[in-house]
Design a protein around this motif. Sequence first.
Motif, mmCIF file in Angstrom:
data_model
loop_
_atom_site.group_PDB
_atom_site.id
_atom_site.type_symbol
_atom_site.label_atom_id
_atom_site.label_comp_id
_atom_site.label_asym_id
_atom_site.label_seq_id
_atom_site.Cartn_x
_atom_site.Cartn_y
_atom_site.Cartn_z
ATOM 1 N N TRP A 594 0.837 -1.193 0.000
ATOM 2 C CA TRP A 594 0.000 0.000 0.000
ATOM 3 C C TRP A 594 0.882 1.257 0.000
ATOM 4 N N SER A 595 0.260 2.361 -0.383
ATOM 5 C CA SER A 595 0.923 3.653 -0.260
ATOM 6 C C SER A 595 0.149 4.448 0.781
ATOM 7 N N SER A 633 -4.747 12.818 9.585
ATOM 8 C CA SER A 633 -4.910 11.388 9.347
ATOM 9 C C SER A 633 -4.204 11.017 8.057
ATOM 10 N N TYR A 634 -4.115 9.725 7.837
ATOM 11 C CA TYR A 634 -3.627 9.303 6.529
ATOM 12 C C TYR A 634 -4.401 8.089 6.070
ATOM 13 N N GLN A 635 -4.513 7.983 4.752
ATOM 14 C CA GLN A 635 -5.167 6.831 4.141
ATOM 15 C C GLN A 635 -4.102 5.863 3.692
ATOM 16 N N ARG A 636 -4.424 4.571 3.821
ATOM 17 C CA ARG A 636 -3.586 3.565 3.177
ATOM 18 C C ARG A 636 -4.334 3.099 1.944
ATOM 19 N N ARG A 637 -3.649 3.134 0.800
ATOM 20 C CA ARG A 637 -4.294 2.715 -0.448
ATOM 21 C C ARG A 637 -3.487 1.607 -1.100
ATOM 22 N N ARG A 638 -4.219 0.596 -1.566
ATOM 23 C CA ARG A 638 -3.615 -0.523 -2.276
ATOM 24 C C ARG A 638 -2.898 0.014 -3.527
ATOM 25 N N ILE A 639 -1.613 -0.331 -3.708
ATOM 26 C CA ILE A 639 -0.872 0.214 -4.842
ATOM 27 C C ILE A 639 -1.481 -0.238 -6.171
ATOM 28 N N GLY A 642 -5.476 1.192 -6.097
ATOM 29 C CA GLY A 642 -5.842 2.491 -5.562
ATOM 30 C C GLY A 642 -6.939 2.401 -4.511
ATOM 31 N N GLU A 643 -7.396 1.179 -4.208
ATOM 32 C CA GLU A 643 -8.475 0.980 -3.240
ATOM 33 C C GLU A 643 -8.036 1.457 -1.847
ATOM 34 N N VAL A 644 -8.925 2.147 -1.153
ATOM 35 C CA VAL A 644 -8.606 2.632 0.189
ATOM 36 C C VAL A 644 -8.752 1.482 1.187
ATOM 37 N N ILE A 645 -7.671 1.182 1.893
ATOM 38 C CA ILE A 645 -7.720 0.101 2.881
ATOM 39 C C ILE A 645 -8.332 0.625 4.175
ATOM 40 N N ASP A 646 -7.775 1.720 4.685
ATOM 41 C CA ASP A 646 -8.337 2.325 5.889
ATOM 42 C C ASP A 646 -7.810 3.739 6.046
#
Length: 797
Positions: A594-595, A633-639, A642-646
Motif C-alpha cells: 500500500w501507499s 490522518s492518513y489513508q492507506r491505499r492498495r498500490i 488504488g483501493e482505500v484500505i483504511d
Amino acid sequence: MTSAATVSAGSGPERPTDAVTAGPPLASPGELLRRLRQRHPADPVTHVERVPPRIGVPAPWPSWAPEELRAAYARRGVTTPWRHQAEAAGLAYDRRHVVVATGTASGKSLAYQLPALATLLADPRATVLYLTPTKALAADQLRAVAALEIEGVRPACYDGDTPRAEREWIRRHSRFVLTNPDMLHHGILPGHAQWSGFLRRLAYVVIDECHVYRGVFGSHVAHVLRRLRRQCARYGRADGPTFVLASATSGDPASAAGRLTGLRVTAVTEDTSPRAGVTFALWEPPLLPPDPSTAGSGEPGPELTQVRRSALRETADLLADTVAAGVRTLAFVRSRRGAEVVATSARRSLDEAVPGLGDRVAAYRAGYLREERRELERALLHGELLGLASTNALELGVDLIGLDAVVICGYPGTRASLWQQAGRAGRSGQEALAVLVARDDPLDTYLVHHPEAVFGAPVEATVLDPANAYVLGPQLACAAAEAPLTAADLELFGDGTKEAVAALVEAGALRQRPTGWYWRHRERPEVDLRGDGGAPVCVVEAATGRLLGTVDGGSAHFLLHPGAVYLHQGASYVVDSLDLDDGCALVHPEEPDWSTHARDVTSLSVVSVRSYVDAGPVGLFLGEVDVTSQVVSYQRRRIATGEVIDTRPLDLPARELRTVAVWFTLSPGSLIDAGVPPADVPGALHAAEHAAIGLLPLIATCDRWDIGGLSTAVHPDTEAPTVFVYDGHSGGAGFAERAYGMAASWLRATRDAIAECGCETGCPSCVQSPKCGNGNNPLSKPDAIRVLDVVLTNLPQ
Ligand SMILES: [Zn+2]
Ligand SMILES: [Zn+2]
C-alpha cells in the motif's frame, strides 16, 4: 541496448546540436504516439498539436570577441553564435543591462558568458558574479565555464557546500564566482568587507533563470540585488556592474527584469536557435471499468461516479513503454513521492517484460544527497539510464536536453512551466514527442478539452513587487546592519523606503544620526528569503544510522508521519517515528503493498480587525488572522488498485500562520433575496473565492500562489457567510491590504471575469483553481455572480 545518454558532459553553451550524442533514431513521434495509444480501447488522446521545427539564424562573432574565446568555443563545437545570442551579448558588452528571454536550450548562457569572459580577458582584474536559484545549475555552469579553459578566470562555486578552507581562496582569487541569492543574502553581503576587492572590480552580475524570482521570494531577491549594488558603489564601483539576466520565455520580461534589478533593462526575446519539431499530445487517462463489487445490482446508483485511471499510473506506463521502445524519456511529476512512484512502477513493469530493463529508469529530485545526484548525472552521461522521473525542470542540469520524449504528469500550473518542461524534448533534425497527462481534476480536464487554452494563449508574466512593505522593512534592516543607510539609499530601494525607515526607527531597530540610519542591535536581523518552509528533516535508517536524505520542514508532516511509506530511489521504507524537535525521522526498510496519503484540515480564526467598511448587508474587513493547518490522518491505499484500505488518525501538532487577510461577509437574507438558495451558498462563496484569488494579481502585483483563501457558509468569528483571502506568508505580504484598499475594483473585475467567461458551469478561466485543497468542489458559477452583485451593489465605490 544501443542507446546512449542525451546529456553532454559540460558542453559550453547549451545548443541542441552539441548536446546530443548517439542513440537510435526515433522512428517518428507520430509512430510512437500511435503505439502508445493503441494500448487503450478508448483513445486517450484528446488533441495533437504539431509545433513546427525552426531553422536557426546564425550571426557572425562580434568584432570585440577575442580570438582566444572564439577558439575555446570552437573546441566545444560552437563555431558561430545565433543571432539572439550575438545581440544580447553585444548589448551587455556595451554595458547595457539586458534580459534574454528565450526557450529552453536556446543558448542563453553564451549570451552572458561571451561578454563576461571577454571582459575578464581584457581586464585582468575584473570579476563576475553568477547567481542561480539552485546549486545543481551552479555546478553545471561551473563545468561549462571551466571547460572553456580561459587563463586566469579560476571559476568557483561559493555556496553552503563550499568547505571553509576553500572560501578564502575563492574570495581572493576567483574571478568568476557562482552562487545563489540565499548565499549572497546570508553570507556574501553581511561579510562584504572580506569581499571588498571582488565587489570593487565587479563588471557583470549574471542572473540565470530569473523568472523564478517571483512573488514574495522575488521581492526579497530584488532587494538583495539592491543591497549588492549598494556595496559595489561603497567599494568604489561608481558606475555599478552590468546585469545580464536569462529568463524562460515569459510575458513582458523587460519590466519584470527592471523591477527585479531596479534598473532599465533591454529585452531580447526573438529566439533564433534551431528547434526540433515537437508533436504535443494532450492525454486524458481512460475511465476505469466499474467496480464489479458495486456493479452487481444492475441499477447504476447515483453514487456510482466514474473514476479515471490515475495520472501517476498512466505516466508510469508511458515511461515504461517509451523506455522499452528505446526512446529516451523524461517524466515530470509534481510531487517528490509522485516521482518515486512513477519510477518504481515503471521499473517494475519493465523488469516483468525483460528482467534487468528496470535498471534503466531512475527518479531524480531535490532532497537526494549530493553524491547520489552526481551518480545519477554520471549514469545519464554514460547512457546507463534511459528514463528519468523528475520533480522539477529546474533541478535538472541545463545540459539535459535533446530527449526524444517528455511526459508531463499533470498541468504544472503555468504555461511558462509547461513550455519549459516540454522544451527538454527534441534534438536537432529529429521530431520529438511531448505528452501532457491530465490529472483527474477539473482544471486538467478542462485543459485537455480546450487545447486553445494551452496552445493559443501567451505565457504569463513574472510578478513581483519590491515596494511590498513586509519585504522592504526587513530588507532595509539587513542593509542597515551591513552599513548605515544614507539619504541616497532612500532612492535606491525605491517606493515606500522613507516610510519603512521611519517605521524601523519607531520600532527601535534603527537610530537616526546626522550621517545616516544605524542598525541598533548586535545581532543581524534574521530574514529568510524563501518564507516559512522550516528546517529540513533528516531521514535516518534506524538500524544502521545511515542518512537517506532530507525532506523540507513544510512537507515533513505529510511525508514522514509515523506509518508513512517513504520511497527513496526505488527502495521502500516505513517511518517508525518523527521527532520534530530534533528534525529527524527514523525509518526501516519494508515494502508493503500500500501507499500512504496524508490529509490535512485548515481553519482560520480572526485575531483582530484593523479596518472595516459597514455596507448594510455586506461587510468588508482587513485584519490579522491565524490560519491553522494540521495533518490529521492518513489513508492507506492498495498500490495495484488504488483501493482505500483504511484511514488512520495521526497526532501531529497543528501549524499556525499569523498573517493578514481581507474578507467580506453577507447577510443570509441578502443571499436569499438575490436568489441564492441556502444549499448553494457554499458553492457560490467557494467559486467567488477562487475567482477573487485569480484576479487579485490584477491590482496587487502578487502571484496567485502567494495567497490563500477560505470560504464558509457560516464562520464562527463573523457569524455570517464569509469569504477570506489571506497572504500566504508569516506576518502578511501586503497583498490583502491592497485588495482591501481597492476592493470595489478588484471584486468588480472578479465579477466581470466570471460573467464574461463563455463556459457554462465554471472553468479554470473563471472559478476553478489549480491549487484548491477541496478538489474544486462545490462550485456554483451563476451563484458566485449573484454573491458578487450583492457585494458590489452595497459596497461604496
Ligand atoms: Zn469559465
Ligand atoms: Zn477551493
